[in-house]
Design a protein around this motif. Sequence first.
Motif, short mmCIF file in Angstrom:
data_model
loop_
_atom_site.label_atom_id
_atom_site.label_comp_id
_atom_site.label_asym_id
_atom_site.label_seq_id
_atom_site.Cartn_x
_atom_site.Cartn_y
_atom_site.Cartn_z
N ILE A 91 0.61 -1.50 0.38
CA ILE A 91 0.23 0.17 -0.06
C ILE A 91 0.66 0.67 -0.27
O ILE A 91 2.23 1.50 0.07
N TYR A 92 0.43 2.11 0.16
CA TYR A 92 0.82 3.58 -0.48
C TYR A 92 0.10 4.53 -0.05
O TYR A 92 -1.12 4.49 -0.22
N HIS A 93 0.01 5.96 1.24
CA HIS A 93 -0.55 6.68 1.65
C HIS A 93 -0.67 8.16 0.33
O HIS A 93 -1.77 8.81 0.41
N GLY A 94 0.41 8.18 0.09
CA GLY A 94 0.77 9.81 -0.43
C GLY A 94 0.15 9.76 -2.09
O GLY A 94 0.50 9.16 -2.66
N ASP A 97 3.79 8.88 -3.88
CA ASP A 97 4.50 7.82 -3.19
C ASP A 97 4.34 7.19 -4.03
O ASP A 97 5.73 6.31 -4.54
N GLN A 178 1.32 -4.22 7.54
CA GLN A 178 0.63 -3.43 6.03
C GLN A 178 2.04 -2.30 5.89
O GLN A 178 1.86 -1.79 5.99
N THR A 180 4.28 -0.05 3.47
CA THR A 180 4.00 0.54 2.74
C THR A 180 5.12 0.32 1.47
O THR A 180 6.00 -0.27 1.87
#
Length: 316
Positions: A91-94, A97, A178, A180
Amino acid sequence: MSGESLTGRRGALRRRSRKRPAKTPDGRMPVMDHLRELRRRIVLILLFVALGAVLGYFLYPHTLDLLRHPYCGVPEKYRYTPRGTKNCVLIYHGVLDGFTTRLKVSVISGAVFTGPLWLYQIWAFITPGLRKNERRYTIFFIVASTLLFAAGVVLAYLVLDRGLPIVLAQAGYGTQAQLTVSDYIGFVTLLLVVFGSAFELPLIVVLANFAGVLPAWVLKKSQRIAIFLIFLFAAVATPTVDPFTMCAMAFPMVLLFEAAVLTAVVHDRRKAARRAAERQEPHLEDHVPTPIDPIPQPLAAREQRAEADSAWSDST
């Protein structure tokens, strides 16, 4: 003086400054020429890496699948799996990213793809300061450094494939990682680069011995300290804190260091034997001083003294 002549002289000076710095037969150059040569080599290295990064950008999906494989080998109960699927997902948030991760992997891939080219640039900057017989090791340096780095990367990948499930399972049942994509890719690339760079140690030792900077007797005398420092380096350099990864790096490094010491011993013995044959003197180690007369005498007096000693021994 007319303006045209000034312009012509300035143009000639600019063309002269663009030429490569002139070198003496022994490779000596002024300090400013050395700096210009260093700047030229750095620009070439950056250009090679940039061209390799373009190729790495298009090969990013395949590179990501290869780097993600150890994480996908972790049991599903310890890694993030979207509900209703069995997919292996990072996963990634930004917002940026994903792009920055792809850019980072592309640059690292470009450095790996063009490794022999920029290694040659480094060696070409060093060789003018070496003797002619030492410049013969150019091909050996490039091939050996590439193979050793590749061997370290392969070993790191195998260690990661076997060790990552063990590390993530230490959190216990009921926990799930989880990860990133930026953190995971950064961890994996750091591990690969550290292993690959560590495997260059024996090559540096051998080249220092061939250049006469590091004699074999010094290596043999400091073997225990070197092995201790190798384990200390492995404990500090590895991103994980488990002893499995540390030993996986330290043991091959110790074996490679011992092979480098053996190579240095053989090289120094051959060099000493060759020098002894040239001077017609008995074989001596490099650290043993050559016996000399405490009071130098002229050659004629020395021959007369030898004849007198032989005549006295015959009479007795």
